[in-house]
Scaffold this motif. Structure first.
Motif, short mmCIF file in Angstrom:
data_model
loop_
_atom_site.label_atom_id
_atom_site.label_comp_id
_atom_site.label_asym_id
_atom_site.label_seq_id
_atom_site.Cartn_x
_atom_site.Cartn_y
_atom_site.Cartn_z
N THR A 122 0.80 -1.22 0.00
CA THR A 122 0.00 0.00 0.00
C THR A 122 0.84 1.28 0.00
O THR A 122 0.31 2.35 -0.25
CB THR A 122 -0.95 0.03 1.22
OG1 THR A 122 -0.18 -0.03 2.42
CG2 THR A 122 -1.91 -1.14 1.17
N LYS A 123 2.13 1.15 0.31
CA LYS A 123 3.00 2.33 0.26
C LYS A 123 4.45 1.89 0.19
O LYS A 123 4.79 0.75 0.50
CB LYS A 123 2.78 3.23 1.48
CG LYS A 123 3.17 2.60 2.80
CD LYS A 123 2.82 3.50 3.98
CE LYS A 123 3.53 4.81 3.96
NZ LYS A 123 3.28 5.63 5.16
N GLN A 124 5.32 2.81 -0.21
CA GLN A 124 6.75 2.52 -0.27
C GLN A 124 7.31 2.45 1.14
O GLN A 124 7.07 3.33 1.97
CB GLN A 124 7.48 3.60 -1.07
CG GLN A 124 8.96 3.33 -1.25
CD GLN A 124 9.63 4.37 -2.14
OE1 GLN A 124 8.96 5.18 -2.77
NE2 GLN A 124 10.94 4.35 -2.19
N VAL A 125 8.06 1.40 1.42
CA VAL A 125 8.61 1.18 2.75
C VAL A 125 10.03 1.73 2.84
O VAL A 125 10.90 1.35 2.08
CB VAL A 125 8.61 -0.32 3.11
CG1 VAL A 125 9.30 -0.55 4.44
CG2 VAL A 125 7.18 -0.85 3.14
N SER A 126 10.23 2.64 3.80
CA SER A 126 11.57 3.21 4.03
C SER A 126 12.09 2.89 5.42
O SER A 126 13.28 3.03 5.68
CB SER A 126 11.53 4.73 3.83
OG SER A 126 11.11 5.07 2.52
N PHE A 127 11.19 2.48 6.32
CA PHE A 127 11.57 2.22 7.71
C PHE A 127 11.03 0.86 8.14
O PHE A 127 9.85 0.57 7.92
CB PHE A 127 11.03 3.31 8.63
CG PHE A 127 11.48 4.70 8.26
CD1 PHE A 127 12.66 5.22 8.75
CD2 PHE A 127 10.71 5.48 7.39
CE1 PHE A 127 13.09 6.49 8.41
CE2 PHE A 127 11.13 6.76 7.04
CZ PHE A 127 12.31 7.27 7.55
N CYS A 128 11.89 0.07 8.77
CA CYS A 128 11.51 -1.28 9.20
C CYS A 128 11.95 -1.49 10.65
O CYS A 128 13.05 -2.00 10.90
CB CYS A 128 12.14 -2.32 8.29
SG CYS A 128 11.65 -2.20 6.56
N PRO A 129 11.14 -1.11 11.61
CA PRO A 129 11.54 -1.25 13.01
C PRO A 129 11.59 -2.71 13.45
O PRO A 129 10.91 -3.57 12.89
CB PRO A 129 10.44 -0.50 13.76
CG PRO A 129 9.25 -0.60 12.85
CD PRO A 129 9.80 -0.53 11.46
N GLU A 130 12.40 -2.97 14.46
CA GLU A 130 12.39 -4.27 15.11
C GLU A 130 11.18 -4.36 16.02
O GLU A 130 10.73 -3.35 16.59
CB GLU A 130 13.67 -4.45 15.94
CG GLU A 130 14.96 -4.44 15.12
CD GLU A 130 15.09 -5.66 14.23
OE1 GLU A 130 14.51 -6.72 14.59
OE2 GLU A 130 15.75 -5.55 13.18
#
Length: 221
Positions: free
Chosen positions: A138-146
């Motif tokens: 649904t959107k571009q992912v720039s952040f991937c938290p633990e």
């Protein structure tokens, strides 16, 4: 670990055909409690967003669900909605609060940053959102938290947190156990083969099972 109840935060698809969507939305509500519904219509004219809210808001109200508008506190204010959700590239928290008023909800995207979340909480945000935890279309992912950011946040603060990003029936379990107050769900509901009602009901079954399992584990220890 946190054995509080985790709730569902439903987000609209980025594009909708209003008549079809209203039917699907009613089905979703029939599947079980939805704490909040966010109207998130990207690349859509203001007039069309307002028209959608006019149709959606009464349904949300009838189920006791808060209606949140994405990005735009002015639309939320104009339409009398329950709150607004702002991203880091939208207007700042203080401006959103000034526009929408002290008695409305302001939620803030904080990506993978506890620092941003602390700033938002200190300013008065009603909730913070972390993500994207998983891949999402649904959107571009720039952040991937633990996932540990949810453990840390839930154990040290009182401001509720929303987990967002690619959440489905299979991968939501660790987020529930980590202390997410809300699961933001999109495609897992609207694209579920058995329909929105079945999807929401399935999420509730999973959430209840995880919390029961954790309580049992705590007693055993």
């Amino acid at each position: 670990m946190n054995n509080k109840r985790c709730s569902l935060y439903l987000i609209t698809p980025p594009k909708i055909v209003l008549t079809d969507f209203i039917e699907k939305l009613s089905q979703a509500f029939d599947g079980g409690e939805i704490a909040a519904l966010q109207v998130r219509l990207k690349d859509t004219d203001k007039s069309d967003i307002c028209r959608a809210i006019e149709k959606i808001f009464p349904i949300a109200q009838s189920y006791g669900t808060s209606l949140i508008v994405n990005d735009d506190p002015r639309i939320a204010k104009e339409m009398g909605c329950d709150g607004v959700h702002i991203g880091q590239s939208d207007t700042c928290y203080s401006n959103a609060r000034q526009i929408i008023g002290a008695d409305k909800v302001v939620g803030v995207t904080c990506h993978d940053s506890r620092h941003l979340a602390m700033e938002a909480g200190d300013q008065g945000a009603d909730y913070v959102a972390f993500g994207s935890f998983y891949h999402t279309s649904t959107k571009q992912v720039s952040f991937c938290p633990e996932i540990t950011i949810l453990n840390d946040w839930s154990e040290t603060t009182l401001v509720p947190c929303v987990a967002i990003g690619g959440i489905d029936h299979e991968n939501c379990k660790p987020l529930v156990l980590a202390g997410a107050d809300y699961l933001a769900v999109i495609s897992a509901v609207w694209d579920f083969l058995e329909g929105p009602q079945a999807s929401i009901a399935y999420f509730h079954k999973i959430i209840s099972a995880q919390l029961i399992s954790e309580v049992a584990s705590n007693f055993a220890n």
